[in-house]
Scaffold this motif. Structure first.
Motif, PDB file in Angstrom:
ATOM      1  N   LEU A  16       0.841  -1.069   0.183  1.00 44.95           N
ATOM      2  CA  LEU A  16      -0.285  -0.116   0.136  1.00 44.95           C
ATOM      3  C   LEU A  16       0.838   1.252   0.055  1.00 44.95           C
ATOM      4  N   THR A  17       0.654   2.190  -0.960  1.00 42.58           N
ATOM      5  CA  THR A  17       1.256   3.294  -1.012  1.00 42.58           C
ATOM      6  C   THR A  17       0.487   4.647  -1.099  1.00 42.58           C
ATOM      7  N   LEU A  18       0.715   5.593  -0.671  1.00 42.14           N
ATOM      8  CA  LEU A  18       0.055   7.158  -0.903  1.00 42.14           C
ATOM      9  C   LEU A  18       0.772   8.020  -1.811  1.00 42.14           C
ATOM     10  N   ASN A  19      -0.033   8.791  -2.400  1.00 41.32           N
ATOM     11  CA  ASN A  19       0.242   9.679  -3.506  1.00 41.32           C
ATOM     12  C   ASN A  19       0.948   8.917  -4.575  1.00 41.32           C
ATOM     13  N   GLY A  20       0.719   7.851  -4.848  1.00 39.31           N
ATOM     14  CA  GLY A  20       1.197   7.282  -6.173  1.00 39.31           C
ATOM     15  C   GLY A  20       1.726   6.126  -5.935  1.00 39.31           C
ATOM     16  N   PHE A  21       2.099   5.082  -6.801  1.00 42.17           N
ATOM     17  CA  PHE A  21       2.784   3.769  -6.693  1.00 42.17           C
ATOM     18  C   PHE A  21       4.185   4.144  -6.439  1.00 42.17           C
ATOM     19  N   LYS A  22       4.971   3.240  -5.822  1.00 43.03           N
ATOM     20  CA  LYS A  22       6.326   3.182  -5.362  1.00 43.03           C
ATOM     21  C   LYS A  22       7.238   3.807  -6.545  1.00 43.03           C
ATOM     22  N   GLU A  23       6.954   3.490  -7.708  1.00 38.29           N
ATOM     23  CA  GLU A  23       7.865   4.016  -9.106  1.00 38.29           C
ATOM     24  C   GLU A  23       7.394   5.419  -9.214  1.00 38.29           C
ATOM     25  N   ASP A  24       6.314   5.980  -8.751  1.00 35.88           N
ATOM     26  CA  ASP A  24       6.026   7.369  -9.046  1.00 35.88           C
ATOM     27  C   ASP A  24       6.428   8.025  -7.690  1.00 35.88           C
ATOM     28  N   GLY A  25       7.315   7.593  -6.920  1.00 35.71           N
ATOM     29  CA  GLY A  25       7.593   8.433  -5.577  1.00 35.71           C
ATOM     30  C   GLY A  25       6.658   8.420  -4.664  1.00 35.71           C
ATOM     31  N   GLY A  26       5.678   7.377  -4.656  1.00 38.32           N
ATOM     32  CA  GLY A  26       4.422   7.524  -3.500  1.00 38.32           C
ATOM     33  C   GLY A  26       5.170   6.684  -2.297  1.00 38.32           C
ATOM     34  N   LYS A  27       4.618   6.918  -1.216  1.00 34.14           N
ATOM     35  CA  LYS A  27       5.206   6.400   0.286  1.00 34.14           C
ATOM     36  C   LYS A  27       4.556   5.303   0.491  1.00 34.14           C
ATOM     37  N   GLU A  28       5.377   4.394   0.968  1.00 32.96           N
ATOM     38  CA  GLU A  28       4.713   2.938   1.200  1.00 32.96           C
ATOM     39  C   GLU A  28       4.516   2.918   2.719  1.00 32.96           C
TER      40      GLU A  28
END
Length: 205
Positions: free
Chosen positions: A107-119
């Motif tokens: 689960l990430t916020l503000n996008g997926f991990k490759e988008d810079g999202g926070k896990e």
């Protein structure tokens, strides 16, 4: 960090890797009803939660999140969007309501991990992947998960974009998931198991 879900829309919620009692047994005390008593390490993705200290450390040099491109995602029910990243077993049926399943997730916020999202949560840890076990379609998990997993086959992996209305709504979940947050999940349906027996409240789902 791990998502702890209550099985009620009316209770509070949060995250923990410690055993936490959920209100599930209060709602469904009968031995004939589905229970989650075995899920004491991680009662994940459930409707009510309370957040304790995170196991995820964010570096000051972490990448700035960018808006993910979801133009090629499929429109699911009620605003859910998804992308199949690995096809499941075509010889096996999809999960049905009240069927026990195991799912791995990030689960990430503000996008997926490759988008810079926070896990903020994951079934993957230092000792490997520990898939979440739950009964699908009976409100043991957030609505976005129920809708997505019941449409998947065993072995299938998807990226999910879950709107607040199918996640934690305007209240959010403790301090890590703010109100109105869109949830970005990478989910794999690892196993479809036995059927359970639904209690009266679950039948109303």
């Amino acid at each position: 960090m791990s998502v702890v879900s209550s099985l009620s829309f009316h209770s509070r919620g949060g995250f923990s890797r410690h055993a936490i009692e959920t209100p599930f047994q209060q709602h469904y005390p009968s031995n004939d009803a589905l229970s989650m008593t075995a899920t004491t390490r991680r009662k994940a993705i459930f409707n009510s939660v309370s957040v304790v200290s995170s196991l995820v450390l964010v570096s000051p040099n972490s990448a700035i999140a960018t808006t993910p491109d979801i133009s090629n995602y499929i429109d699911g029910e009620r605003g859910l969007k998804y992308l199949v990243t690995k096809e499941g077993n075509p010889d096996k049926p999809k999960a049905e309501r009240a069927q026990k399943v195991k799912a791995s997730y990030i689960l990430t916020l503000n996008g997926f991990k490759e988008d810079g999202g926070k896990e903020v949560d994951s079934s993957k840890g230092l000792f490997g992947d520990k898939p979440l076990e739950f009964f699908v379609g009976v409100s043991q998990v957030i609505k976005g998960w129920d809708l997505a997993v019941m449409d998947m086959r065993e072995g299938e992996y998807r990226k999910l974009v879950i709107p607040p209305s199918l996640g934690y709504g305007d209240e959010g979940a403790g301090g890590d998931i703010p109100g109105g947050a869109t949830l970005y999940f990478e989910v794999g349906l690892v196993e479809i198991g036995k059927m359970g027996k639904m209690g009266p409240e679950q039948v109303k789902w």
